[in-house]
Design a protein around this motif. Structure first.
Motif, PDB file in Angstrom:
ATOM      1  N   GLN A  63       0.883  -1.356   0.060  1.00  0.00           N
ATOM      2  CA  GLN A  63      -0.102   0.118  -0.159  1.00  0.00           C
ATOM      3  C   GLN A  63       0.950   1.140  -0.062  1.00  0.00           C
ATOM      4  O   GLN A  63       2.022   1.195   0.763  1.00  0.00           O
ATOM      5  CB  GLN A  63      -0.799  -0.095   1.250  1.00  0.00           C
ATOM      6  N   ARG A  64       0.363   2.231  -0.853  1.00  0.00           N
ATOM      7  CA  ARG A  64       1.050   3.480  -0.633  1.00  0.00           C
ATOM      8  C   ARG A  64       0.174   4.606  -0.598  1.00  0.00           C
ATOM      9  O   ARG A  64      -0.917   4.613  -1.039  1.00  0.00           O
ATOM     10  CB  ARG A  64       1.710   3.687  -2.115  1.00  0.00           C
ATOM     11  N   PRO A  65       0.565   5.677   0.202  1.00  0.00           N
ATOM     12  CA  PRO A  65      -0.408   7.057   0.146  1.00  0.00           C
ATOM     13  C   PRO A  65      -0.556   7.772  -1.186  1.00  0.00           C
ATOM     14  O   PRO A  65       0.706   7.594  -1.763  1.00  0.00           O
ATOM     15  CB  PRO A  65       0.144   7.752   1.392  1.00  0.00           C
ATOM     16  N   ALA A  66      -1.692   8.465  -1.097  1.00  0.00           N
ATOM     17  CA  ALA A  66      -1.811   9.214  -2.490  1.00  0.00           C
ATOM     18  C   ALA A  66      -2.405  10.597  -2.061  1.00  0.00           C
ATOM     19  O   ALA A  66      -3.342  10.584  -1.251  1.00  0.00           O
ATOM     20  CB  ALA A  66      -2.514   8.560  -3.362  1.00  0.00           C
ATOM     21  N   GLY A  71      -6.040  19.201   0.449  1.00  0.00           N
ATOM     22  CA  GLY A  71      -5.244  18.880   1.569  1.00  0.00           C
ATOM     23  C   GLY A  71      -5.225  17.606   1.989  1.00  0.00           C
ATOM     24  O   GLY A  71      -4.802  17.298   3.259  1.00  0.00           O
ATOM     25  N   LEU A  72      -6.307  16.861   1.417  1.00  0.00           N
ATOM     26  CA  LEU A  72      -6.466  15.373   1.906  1.00  0.00           C
ATOM     27  C   LEU A  72      -5.244  14.343   1.289  1.00  0.00           C
ATOM     28  O   LEU A  72      -4.881  14.637   0.354  1.00  0.00           O
ATOM     29  CB  LEU A  72      -7.849  14.891   1.679  1.00  0.00           C
ATOM     30  N   VAL A  73      -5.254  13.231   2.077  1.00  0.00           N
ATOM     31  CA  VAL A  73      -4.208  12.301   1.801  1.00  0.00           C
ATOM     32  C   VAL A  73      -5.058  10.925   1.736  1.00  0.00           C
ATOM     33  O   VAL A  73      -5.718  10.779   2.922  1.00  0.00           O
ATOM     34  CB  VAL A  73      -3.123  12.048   2.338  1.00  0.00           C
ATOM     35  N   GLU A  74      -4.984  10.098   0.739  1.00  0.00           N
ATOM     36  CA  GLU A  74      -5.647   8.711   0.809  1.00  0.00           C
ATOM     37  C   GLU A  74      -4.671   7.776   1.488  1.00  0.00           C
ATOM     38  O   GLU A  74      -3.546   7.718   0.774  1.00  0.00           O
ATOM     39  CB  GLU A  74      -6.098   8.248  -0.542  1.00  0.00           C
ATOM     40  N   CYS A  75      -4.853   7.153   2.390  1.00  0.00           N
ATOM     41  CA  CYS A  75      -3.817   6.157   2.956  1.00  0.00           C
ATOM     42  C   CYS A  75      -4.349   5.071   3.541  1.00  0.00           C
ATOM     43  O   CYS A  75      -5.848   4.819   3.674  1.00  0.00           O
ATOM     44  CB  CYS A  75      -3.058   6.679   3.772  1.00  0.00           C
ATOM     45  N   HIS A  76      -3.724   4.052   4.041  1.00  0.00           N
ATOM     46  CA  HIS A  76      -4.251   2.751   4.636  1.00  0.00           C
ATOM     47  C   HIS A  76      -4.033   2.881   6.090  1.00  0.00           C
ATOM     48  O   HIS A  76      -2.930   3.432   6.722  1.00  0.00           O
ATOM     49  CB  HIS A  76      -3.512   1.383   4.165  1.00  0.00           C
ATOM     50  N   PRO A  77      -5.273   2.640   6.852  1.00  0.00           N
ATOM     51  CA  PRO A  77      -5.215   3.318   8.104  1.00  0.00           C
ATOM     52  C   PRO A  77      -4.232   2.470   9.209  1.00  0.00           C
ATOM     53  O   PRO A  77      -4.098   3.049  10.237  1.00  0.00           O
ATOM     54  CB  PRO A  77      -6.644   2.848   8.767  1.00  0.00           C
ATOM     55  N   LEU A  78      -4.083   1.194   8.767  1.00  0.00           N
ATOM     56  CA  LEU A  78      -2.862   0.448   9.560  1.00  0.00           C
ATOM     57  C   LEU A  78      -1.309   0.848   9.186  1.00  0.00           C
ATOM     58  O   LEU A  78      -0.453   0.813   9.848  1.00  0.00           O
ATOM     59  CB  LEU A  78      -3.204  -0.915   9.619  1.00  0.00           C
ATOM     60  N   ARG A  79      -1.295   1.105   7.879  1.00  0.00           N
ATOM     61  CA  ARG A  79       0.015   0.777   7.297  1.00  0.00           C
ATOM     62  C   ARG A  79       0.636   2.256   7.252  1.00  0.00           C
ATOM     63  O   ARG A  79       1.942   2.561   7.257  1.00  0.00           O
ATOM     64  CB  ARG A  79       0.021   0.665   5.747  1.00  0.00           C
ATOM     65  N   HIS A  80      -0.006   3.338   7.362  1.00  0.00           N
ATOM     66  CA  HIS A  80       0.338   4.728   7.372  1.00  0.00           C
ATOM     67  C   HIS A  80       0.139   5.823   8.563  1.00  0.00           C
ATOM     68  O   HIS A  80       0.998   6.869   8.501  1.00  0.00           O
ATOM     69  CB  HIS A  80      -0.090   5.395   5.985  1.00  0.00           C
ATOM     70  N   LEU A  81      -0.756   5.264   9.260  1.00  0.00           N
ATOM     71  CA  LEU A  81      -1.169   6.304  10.194  1.00  0.00           C
ATOM     72  C   LEU A  81      -0.629   5.651  11.677  1.00  0.00           C
ATOM     73  O   LEU A  81      -0.733   4.523  12.295  1.00  0.00           O
ATOM     74  CB  LEU A  81      -2.681   6.445  10.460  1.00  0.00           C
ATOM     75  N   ARG A  82       0.032   6.685  12.371  1.00  0.00           N
ATOM     76  CA  ARG A  82       0.529   6.104  13.899  1.00  0.00           C
ATOM     77  C   ARG A  82      -0.668   6.176  14.760  1.00  0.00           C
ATOM     78  O   ARG A  82      -1.491   7.094  14.832  1.00  0.00           O
ATOM     79  CB  ARG A  82       1.246   7.207  14.530  1.00  0.00           C
ATOM     80  N   TRP A  83      -1.237   5.072  15.508  1.00  0.00           N
ATOM     81  CA  TRP A  83      -2.447   4.877  16.172  1.00  0.00           C
ATOM     82  C   TRP A  83      -2.318   5.724  17.787  1.00  0.00           C
ATOM     83  O   TRP A  83      -3.404   6.276  17.987  1.00  0.00           O
ATOM     84  CB  TRP A  83      -2.917   3.399  16.318  1.00  0.00           C
ATOM     85  N   THR A  84      -1.160   5.546  18.206  1.00  0.00           N
ATOM     86  CA  THR A  84      -1.168   6.173  19.595  1.00  0.00           C
ATOM     87  C   THR A  84       0.287   6.985  19.532  1.00  0.00           C
ATOM     88  O   THR A  84       1.129   6.946  18.632  1.00  0.00           O
ATOM     89  CB  THR A  84      -1.204   4.971  20.338  1.00  0.00           C
ATOM     90  N   ALA A  85       0.408   7.544  20.947  1.00  0.00           N
ATOM     91  CA  ALA A  85       1.746   7.986  21.303  1.00  0.00           C
ATOM     92  C   ALA A  85       2.738   6.977  21.095  1.00  0.00           C
ATOM     93  O   ALA A  85       2.245   5.439  21.335  1.00  0.00           O
ATOM     94  CB  ALA A  85       1.842   8.617  22.611  1.00  0.00           C
TER      95      ALA A  85
END
Length: 290
Positions: A63-66, A71-85
């Protein structure tokens, strides 16, 4: 999911039904046949075995972000976003206009999920079902370093991870989702940090008991759950009639006491699924101490 033996058994029941062709025997044989099929389905192997999980993880790593408009980015919630501190985390990619290609197993591990503070886990299941049914998914608010901005947004993120569905995200304000350090003890131990002491129920070695899943830490601090598998388990659990039926279907989850006193499980999927359902989990104490 009937086995060949079960299918043969049902076939013999149907033949017996034809041979004894009175209405009463027909009804009795049909009831027996339905019971055999239902029982076979209840004991069938669950999907999401080793090969489907491997295929999912392979596709996830590709998966790759796009960039999107506004100003929005499409991405995979597990692959690209940090969930917690994080714990002693290197944030060198904070200034990137696109989310990073995370080592998601380590950065969004089962331990991170279990220790995420303030998440309404039953809302995750409700959201996943709603999104699967066509409800709109809100834009995910993130901090400047692509951390999920708050616990409510994280519930959306986890629901979309359960569906293996990409999301639209934007950077902005927010404090991020804190870790509950009592349940983050394995992460702290790996970083050579001391976890807060916990006063826990003194279960005996070998004891079998029902435990609320939100009380459990996860020892899997370098592996993320396969979230579609978690969703599948949760829906199976929710449809079983009682705790005894869930124990028969999923067995006892081994738990042990960590050095800080917290109880922890090594199971990723059964524990997360029970959180989504809001149901107590059948557990067995296997070891005291760490």
């Amino acid at each position: 999911y009937c086995s060949r033996i079960d299918s043969i058994h049902v076939k013999h029941l149907c033949h017996a039904c034809v041979a004894c062709c009175t209405p009463a025997t027909m009804r009795h044989a049909s009831a027996l046949a339905l019971h055999a099929v239902t029982a076979a389905a209840a004991m069938a192997p669950l999907p999401w075995g080793k090969r489907p999980c491997q295929d999912y993880l392979k596709a996830l790593r590709e998966q790759r972000p796009a960039r999107l408009d506004d100003g929005l980015v499409e991405c995979h919630p597990l692959r690209h976003l940090r969930w917690t501190a994080g714990v002693a985390e290197d944030d060198e990619e904070c200034s990137s206009p696109l989310p990073p290609q995370l080592d998601f197993d380590a950065r969004n591990s089962a331990c991170h999920a279990a220790a995420a503070a303030g998440v309404d886990w039953t809302a995750v299941l409700r959201r996943a079902r709603a999104y699967r049914g066509g409800a709109p998914v809100p834009v995910i608010d993130c901090t400047s370093d692509w951390r999920v901005a708050d616990a409510e947004s994280l519930a959306v993120v986890i629901a979309c991870a359960c569906l293996d569905r990409r999301v639209a995200a934007r950077r902005g304000e927010g404090a991020g989702v804190a870790l509950d350090f009592e349940r983050a003890a394995p992460l702290l131990a790996r970083a050579r940090m001391r976890a807060p002491e916990v006063v826990a129920d003194p279960f005996l070695d070998g004891a079998r008991t029902l435990v609320r899943p939100e009380r459990l830490a996860s020892t899997r601090d370098l592996e993320a759950p396969v979230w579609p598998k978690v969703l599948h388990f949760a829906e199976v659990m929710a449809n079983l009639p009682n705790d005894a039926a869930r124990r028969r279907r999923f067995g006892d989850v081994p738990v042990r006491r960590l050095a800080n006193g917290a109880w922890a499980a090594g199971s990723r999927h059964r524990v997360a699924a029970s959180r989504l359902c809001g149901l107590a989990l059948a557990c067995r104490v296997v070891k005291k101490g760490s």
